[in-house]
Design an enzyme around this catalytic site. Structure first.
Site, PDB file in Angstrom:
ATOM      1  CG  ASP A 436      -2.220   0.690   1.067  1.00 50.59           C
ATOM      2  OD1 ASP A 436      -2.320   1.511   0.142  1.00 50.59           O
ATOM      3  OD2 ASP A 436      -3.149   0.446   1.876  1.00 50.59           O
ATOM      4  CG  ASP A 495      -9.673   1.832  -0.656  1.00 45.64           C
ATOM      5  OD1 ASP A 495      -8.990   0.886  -1.103  1.00 45.64           O
ATOM      6  OD2 ASP A 495      -9.251   2.626   0.205  1.00 45.64           O
TER       7      ASP A 495
HETATM    8  C1  DGJ Z   1      -5.900   1.743   2.082  1.00 41.76           C
HETATM    9  C2  DGJ Z   1      -6.257   0.665   1.110  1.00 41.76           C
HETATM   10  O1  DGJ Z   1      -6.692   1.216  -0.096  1.00 41.76           O
HETATM   11  C3  DGJ Z   1      -7.300  -0.238   1.742  1.00 41.76           C
HETATM   12  O2  DGJ Z   1      -7.678  -1.238   0.827  1.00 41.76           O
HETATM   13  C4  DGJ Z   1      -6.737  -0.850   2.988  1.00 41.76           C
HETATM   14  O3  DGJ Z   1      -5.649  -1.680   2.665  1.00 41.76           O
HETATM   15  C5  DGJ Z   1      -6.301   0.240   3.941  1.00 41.76           C
HETATM   16  N1  DGJ Z   1      -5.395   1.162   3.295  1.00 41.76           N
HETATM   17  C6  DGJ Z   1      -5.633  -0.345   5.160  1.00 41.76           C
HETATM   18  O4  DGJ Z   1      -5.134   0.619   5.977  1.00 41.76           O
END
Ligand code: DGJ
Length: 674
Positions: A436, A495
Site C-alpha cells: 500500500d 477502495d
Molecule cells: C488503504 C487501502 O486502499 C485499503 O484497501 C486498505 O488496505 C487500507 N489502506 C488499510 O489501511
C-alpha cells in the site's frame, strides 16, 4: 523511412534542418506504397507569417528554433538551450532510431521506436548521453512525441479521485490539453494517460490513439493543437525545475511510453494493451479467490478472532486469506506503527504461524498488508531514524493519513526495508503482499529518485522471493501503471467495492488493463463507502469478471447470500482460465470474453440504471467465430437458449428478459463440435 509491425505502418519523411516528420502513422500500407508520393502529399504547405523552414510537427519538437507549439525536449547546458537539429534515422523491420547530436556541447539523444508485436502498439523511449564537459539540466524529455492524424479531434481525459478512480471525460481539442502530476506518485489524476480520438467513437467504432507512460512517479502529457490545425501528443515523466542534472559521462533513459492505435474504438485499444500487459507480466498461475480482511474487520481483530473468519471465508470458497493492516507492533488504528514490521505479540502471541496454518488447513494460502515506503511519527523506526523521512531541514513535517514518507533515494533506508520485508517473508509462509501507499510525497525535491528507489527495492525483493505475488495499492487505485506491472501481479483498483461503481470502473480501466490484473472484491451491502444496497448475485457477477475476491464478513450475510456467493465463486473457478486469457470486447450492454481459439465465451450483461425504453434490442455478442454454432447457457438459472451462430450472435444478439437496474445476466457460449 518506413517500418511495419503490429498491423501498423510508420513513415518518416526528412525535414532539412529539423527532426523528421511523420508522413504516415496508421494501419499497414501496401508493400508497394510510393513513399515519395506520400511524403509529398503530406508536406506542410507554406504559410504566411511563419519560419521559412517550417516543417510542421516533428517526431521530437524542440523549443526555441521556430516551432511554436509545445516542445518535447528542453535541455540546458553551459547557459545555453541545447540544439538538436536534424537527426539521423536508422530503421530496420519494425523499429527505428533517430539520433540527434549537439557536437558543441557533446550531447547525443536517441529516440527508439518500435511497432508491435502486439496489435496497434508503438513503444517509444528516449535516451540522452552527456559526453561533453558540462552538467546538463533536463527540464523536459518526453518518452514519446507523436504528431496526430487529423481525425484526432477529441481528448479523452483520464481522472478521478479516491474511491472513484479512472473516470474518462471527452474534451474537444481546441487548445493545449494536458496534465502534469505533482503528488510524487502515479496518483488519481490520470497524468500517465493520454488519449486522442474521434469524437463519438465507441467500443467498436472510431479511430483512437491511447498512450501511457510506464512510470510510477510524476508524469506529464499534453495534446497540443497548433494554429495550423496540426496536433501532437506528448507523454513522459515530469521533472521538477533543477531536479535532473546529468553529469559529464552520464546517461539518462526515459521510461517507455506505449501507444495503441485502434481503428475499431476502445476494443482495439483493449486488444493491444491486454496483450502487452500479459507479455510484461508473464504467465500467472490461476488467480486465486482472495478473502481480504479490511472491510470485514478493519483494525478489530487478533489471532483468535481471525480463525472463525478464516473458516467462514473458506466456506464460501476463498483460496487466499489476506490480512489487511493491524497485524504489526501496536497498530490499532492508522495513527501509529508504520515502519515497525514485526508481528504484534499482544494480538498474535504465537506469531502468525497458527493463523497461516489454520488458513492452509482450509486450503488457503496467506497474504499480508504492508506499506513499506511510510513511517508513522509514533513508531520505533521514526524514533531511531528521524532523518530517514522526506523532509526539509528545520521545517515542519506535514503528515498525510498521519504518516510520513521514507526517503528511498537513501541506500540505508532501502537496505533496511529490504531486510525487514525479507525477514517477514523468510519467517512466515506468505504467498502474497498487498503493498500500500497512502499519501502523496512532500516535501521532496526529487520524486524521480524516490520512484527509482522503489523500483530497485521491488526488483531486489522479487529476485529474492520470486514466488511471492505483490499487489500495488495506493489508497485504492492511486498507483496503477505499467511501471508497477511486471513488478506487481495485481492492482487494487479502488477502495470502492460498490458494484455499480465497479461496473463503470472496470469498463474505464479496461482499455489499459486486462481483467486478471484488476482486483475486484464482493463487498458488503449496504456498501461501507457508498451506502448502496445491492443484491448478492449482482455484486458477485461484477467481481467475477476481474480477479475475484471477497471483502465482507460472510458471517454477517444471510444464508441465501452466502449460498449465492459460494455459487459464483465456483463459477469463477470454473471459468477463470477463459476470463483471464481471453479477448475482451465491451458493448453498451456489457462485456464478453472470448477464448483465443473462439471455442467458448463468457458474457456479462449488466445495467446500473433503468433503460430509457420498455423494450431494449437483443443483447449482441461480438467477436465470436461467425461460422460456428454456439450453445447458449444462461448461468445461475441453468436455462439454455437455442444454439446460434457467431454471426447471428454478433449481428442480432440474444433475447434475454429485460435487464433491470443493478442486475446482471451471465451467459456461457460453447462452440458445438464441428
Ligand atoms: C488503504 C487501502 O486502499 C485499503 O484497501 C486498505 O488496505 C487500507 N489502506 C488499510 O489501511
Amino acid at each position: 523511412v518506413r517500418i511495419d509491425g503490429g498491423g501498423l505502418t510508420l513513415v518518416l519523411a526528412p525535414a532539412p534542418g529539423a527532426a523528421p516528420r511523420v508522413a504516415w502513422f496508421g494501419p499497414e500500407l501496401d508493400v508497394g506504397c510510393d513513399l515519395a508520393a506520400l511524403a509529398e502529399a503530406t508536406r506542410p504547405q507554406r504559410r504566411a507569417a511563419a519560419p521559412d523552414a517550417d516543417h510542421g510537427v516533428s517526431v521530437y519538437p524542440e523549443g526555441g528554433w521556430g516551432f511554436s507549439g509545445e516542445p518535447a525536449v528542453v535541455l540546458t547546458a553551459a547557459g545555453e538551450t541545447v540544439r538538436l537539429g536534424e537527426g539521423a534515422v536508422e530503421a530496420s523491420g519494425e523499429s527505428l532510431r533517430v539520433r540527434f547530436t549537439d557536437a558543441r556541447l557533446g550531447l547525443s539523444l536517441m529516440l527508439d521506436w518500435r511497432l508491435g508485436p502486439e496489435p496497434g502498439l508503438l513503444t517509444a523511449r528516449a535516451e540522452l548521453r552527456n559526453d561533453g564537459p558540462h552538467v546538463v539540466g533536463i527540464e523536459r524529455l518526453a518518452s514519446l512525441a507523436l504528431p496526430l492524424p487529423e481525425w484526432a479531434d477529441t481528448g479523452y481525459v483520464v481522472g478521478g479521485r479516491w474511491a472513484s478512480e479512472f473516470q474518462i471525460t471527452p474534451v474537444p481539442l481546441a487548445a493545449t490539453l494536458g496534465r502534469t502530476g505533482h503528488g510524487g506518485r502515479t496518483g488519481f489524476d490520470g497524468s500517465a494517460y493520454a488519449i486522442a480520438g474521434e469524437a463519438n467513437m465507441d467500443d467498436a467504432r472510431g479511430h483512437v490513439i491511447a498512450a501511457h507512460v510506464a512510470w510510477s512517479g510524476e508524469s506529464r502529457w499534453c495534446i497540443d493543437t497548433l494554429g495550423t490545425g496540426a496536433r501532437q501528443l506528448q507523454i513522459g515523466a515530469a521533472f521538477r525545475p533543477g531536479e535532473i542534472r546529468l553529469e559529464p559521462g552520464a546517461r539518462f533513459e526515459t521510461p517507455p511510453a506505449y501507444a495503441v492505435l485502434s481503428s475499431r474504438g476502445w476494443n482495439g485499444v483493449r486488444a493491444g494493451f491486454h496483450a502487452l500487459a500479459r507479455r510484461l507480466t508473464g504467465p500467472l498461475p490461476p488467480r486465486r479467490v482472495h478473502f481480504n480482511s479490511w472491510e470485514a474487520v478493519y483494525f478489530d481483530m487478533d489471532a483468535a478472532r481471525l480463525l472463525p473468519l478464516i473458516d467462514a471465508a473458506a466456506e464460501v470458497g476463498a483460496e487466499r486469506f489476506v490480512l489487511d493492516d493491524g497485524w504489526f507492533a501496536g497498530r490499532r488504528d492508522d495513527r501509529t506503527s508504520l515502519g515497525d514490521w514485526r508481528v504484534d505479540t499482544a494480538r498474535f502471541p504465537y506469531g502468525l504461524a497458527p493463523v497461516i496454518a489454520h488458513a492452509a488447513a482450509r486450503g488457503m494460502d496467506f497474504g499480508i498488508w504492508v506499506e513499506p515506503e511510510m513511517v508513522s511519527p509514533d513508531s520505533d523506526l521514526y524514533r531511531a531514524h528521524p532523518d530517514w523521512c522526506l523532509h526539509a531541514a528545520g521545517r515542519e513535517r506535514p503528515t498525510g493519513r498521519n504518516q510520513l514518507v521514507l526517503d528511498l533515494s537513501r541506500d540505508a533506508v532501502c537496505a533496511h526495508l529490504l531486510e525487514a520485508l525479507s525477514a517477514l517473508l523468510r519467517g512466515n509462509a506468505i504467498a502474497y503482499l498487498k503493498w500500500d501507499h497512502n499519501r502523496d510525497l512532500y516535501p521532496v525535491d526529487s520524486p524521480h529518485a524516490q520512484t527509482l528507489g522503489l523500483y530497485d527495492l521491488l526488483d531486489r525483493l522479487r529476485a529474492a522471493f520470486p514466488n511471492v505475488e505483490i499487489e500495488s495499492c495506493a489508497s485504492g487505485g492511486g498507483r496503477v501503471d505499467y511501471g508497477m506491472l511486471g513488478r506487481c501481479q495485481r492492482f487494487w483498483a479502488s477502495d470502492s467495492t460498490d458494484a455499480v461503481e465497479r461496473l463503470r470502473l472496470h469498463r474505464t480501466m479496461s482499455p489499459f488493463y486486462p481483467p486478471e490484473l484488476i482486483g475486484a472484491h464482493v463487498g458488503a451491502s449496504p456498501n461501507p463507502i457508498t451506502g448502496r444496497r445491492a443484491a448478492m448475485d449482482f455484486r458477485a457477477r461484477v467481481a467475477m469478471l476481474a480477479h475475484m475476491g471477497i471483502e465482507a464478513d460472510p458471517r454477517r450475510m444471510s444464508a441465501d447470500e452466502r449460498e449465492t456467493l459460494a455459487a459464483h465463486v465456483a463459477l469463477y473457478k470454473r471459468h477463470r482460465v477463459l476470463l483471464h486469457g481471453g479477448v475482451q470486447h465491451w458493448t453498451p450492454d456489457g462485456q464478453v470474453v472470448i477464448a483465443p481459439d473462439g471455442s467458448e465465451a463468457l458474457a456479462l450483461f449488466a445495467r446500473a440504471d433503468a433503460a430509457a425504453v420498455a423494450r431494449h434490442p437483443p443483447l449482441r455478442v461480438p467477436g465470436l467465430d461467425p461460422a460456428r454454432r454456439y450453445r447458449v447457457e444462461v448461468l445461475g438459472g441453468g436455462r439454455e437458449l437455442p444454439p446460434m451462430t457467431g454471426d447471428t450472435l454478433a449481428r442480432i444478439g440474444l433475447r434475454l428478459p429485460f435487464v433491470q437496474p443493478e442486475t446482471a445476466w451471465l451467459v456461457h457460449l460453447k462452440a458445438e463440435a464441428a
